[in-house]
Design a protein around this motif. Structure first.
Motif, short mmCIF file in Angstrom:
data_model
loop_
_atom_site.label_atom_id
_atom_site.label_comp_id
_atom_site.label_asym_id
_atom_site.label_seq_id
_atom_site.Cartn_x
_atom_site.Cartn_y
_atom_site.Cartn_z
N SER A 1 0.87 -1.12 -0.05
CA SER A 1 0.02 -0.12 0.00
C SER A 1 0.83 1.01 -0.23
O SER A 1 1.76 1.18 0.67
CB SER A 1 -0.85 0.12 1.39
OG SER A 1 -1.61 1.18 1.32
N GLY A 2 0.80 1.96 -1.11
CA GLY A 2 1.57 3.22 -1.09
C GLY A 2 2.50 3.11 -2.49
O GLY A 2 3.06 4.11 -2.69
N ASP A 3 2.38 2.17 -2.90
CA ASP A 3 3.39 1.75 -4.00
C ASP A 3 2.41 2.37 -5.14
O ASP A 3 1.35 1.60 -5.58
CB ASP A 3 3.54 0.13 -4.30
CG ASP A 3 4.38 -0.05 -5.61
OD1 ASP A 3 4.91 -1.08 -5.79
OD2 ASP A 3 4.62 0.90 -6.29
N LEU A 4 2.92 3.21 -5.91
CA LEU A 4 1.85 4.01 -6.90
C LEU A 4 1.89 3.16 -8.12
O LEU A 4 1.36 3.51 -9.19
CB LEU A 4 2.52 5.48 -7.19
CG LEU A 4 2.10 6.43 -6.07
CD1 LEU A 4 2.70 7.70 -6.21
CD2 LEU A 4 0.68 6.13 -5.50
N LEU B 1 -1.63 11.58 -0.26
CA LEU B 1 -1.09 12.16 -1.55
C LEU B 1 -1.13 13.61 -1.81
O LEU B 1 -1.97 14.16 -1.13
CB LEU B 1 -1.84 11.34 -2.71
CG LEU B 1 -1.86 9.90 -2.93
CD1 LEU B 1 -2.58 9.22 -3.93
CD2 LEU B 1 -0.38 9.48 -3.18
N GLY C 1 2.96 10.81 -4.72
CA GLY C 1 3.07 10.37 -3.29
C GLY C 1 4.17 9.63 -3.19
O GLY C 1 5.13 9.12 -3.97
N ASP C 2 4.56 9.20 -1.76
CA ASP C 2 5.47 8.56 -1.21
C ASP C 2 5.39 7.25 -1.41
O ASP C 2 4.45 6.56 -0.93
CB ASP C 2 5.70 9.00 0.13
CG ASP C 2 7.04 8.35 0.63
OD1 ASP C 2 7.44 8.85 1.70
OD2 ASP C 2 7.76 7.69 0.04
N ILE C 3 6.27 6.48 -2.31
CA ILE C 3 6.20 5.10 -2.60
C ILE C 3 6.69 4.14 -1.59
O ILE C 3 6.47 2.94 -1.56
CB ILE C 3 6.48 4.73 -3.98
CG1 ILE C 3 7.95 4.72 -4.12
CG2 ILE C 3 5.87 5.58 -5.17
CD1 ILE C 3 8.57 4.14 -5.34
N LEU C 4 7.18 4.84 -0.64
CA LEU C 4 8.06 4.08 0.43
C LEU C 4 7.45 4.25 1.78
O LEU C 4 8.26 4.17 2.60
CB LEU C 4 9.48 4.43 0.32
CG LEU C 4 10.12 3.85 -0.97
CD1 LEU C 4 11.53 4.64 -0.96
CD2 LEU C 4 10.25 2.63 -1.24
N VAL C 5 6.17 4.35 1.78
CA VAL C 5 5.36 5.11 3.30
C VAL C 5 5.12 3.77 4.07
O VAL C 5 4.95 3.94 5.25
CB VAL C 5 4.52 6.03 3.15
CG1 VAL C 5 4.69 6.90 2.58
CG2 VAL C 5 3.19 4.91 2.24
N ASN D 1 0.05 5.43 1.10
CA ASN D 1 -0.71 6.07 0.46
C ASN D 1 -2.32 5.21 -0.22
O ASN D 1 -2.21 4.07 0.18
CB ASN D 1 -0.22 6.27 -1.00
CG ASN D 1 0.99 7.25 -0.97
OD1 ASN D 1 0.83 8.17 -0.35
ND2 ASN D 1 1.99 6.83 -1.60
#
Lengths: 113, 114
Positions: A97-100, B1, B91-95, B100
């Motif tokens: 989750s968070g990987d765009l 985001l 957005g931050d892809i490493l959160v 996100n």
């Protein structure tokens, strides 16, 4: 072919029916998502699962009930829907989750009569 | 985001280069910029992702200026089949675990004419 498979592709159901949408991915992803897209409207995020745990419920009515038995499968159980629930329902998955960089299924076109 | 702003729609002709700009004034240090393409009645498809300067793949190029407050998706020599909605996400892809939400805006409707 994105690696995310949704079934059925089309579904017509009455307002008193109970049906389920299925999403399956074998990409090794840990996050899965349900979206709703009504005609000429933006994608609406419904639910997010990360490592089988629900991390987001975007104020979705209880007539939509998600289930994530494992990281590869996601279901959306439907009951007593309304005609305005007719839409394209899309499933997606990403590494976390968070990987765009997410992958989407082809969607299920749902019509409630 | 981070909040993004894109044009609602754009028209182009076959063979032209199309540039779609996305504004993201509140972009954070760790944020990446990602573009998706969506055809009618299909799920969005990942096109390209970048952090700074320029990224190119077989589909498109992504230009990101030094301040990173905007980005431009460039589609070379478009064809009728490029008619679609294009979404910009930041957005931050490493959160990590509760990261996100992967929320999409309205996107840009690109219409390619012959």
């Amino acid at each position: 072919e994105t690696g995310v498979t949704q079934t059925p592709r089309h579904l017509v159901m009455g307002m008193t029916n109970k049906k389920s949408l299925k999403c399956e991915q074998h990409l090794g992803h840990n996050a899965m998502y349900w979206y709703k897209q009504s005609a000429k409207k933006p994608l609406e995020l419904m639910f997010v699962y990360n490592f089988k745990e629900q991390t987001e419920n975007n104020s979705v009515p209880s007539r939509f009930s998600p289930e994530c038995p494992n990281s590869s499968h996601l279901f959306l159980h439907l009951h007593t829907l309304q005609p305005e629930d007719s839409a394209l329902y899309l499933c997606a998955s990403s590494q976390e989750s968070g990987d765009l960089g997410a992958f989407f299924g082809q969607g299920t076109r749902l019509t409630v009569v | 985001l981070a909040k993004t702003t894109q044009p609602i729609s754009m028209d182009s002709y076959e063979g032209q280069e199309v540039n779609i700009t996305c504004s993201h004034n509140n972009i954070a240090t760790n944020d990446y910029i990602t573009w998706y393409q969506q055809f009618p009645s299909q799920g969005p498809r990942f096109i390209i992702q970048g952090y700074k300067t320029k990224v190119t793949n077989e589909v498109a190029s992504l230009f990101i200026p030094a301040d990173r407050k905007s980005s431009t998706l460039s589609l070379p020599r478009v064809s009728l089949s490029d008619t679609a909605v294009y979404y910009c996400l930041v957005g931050d892809i490493l959160v990590g675990e509760y990261g996100n939400k992967l929320v999409f805006g309205a996107g840009t409707i690109l219409r390619v004419k012959s």
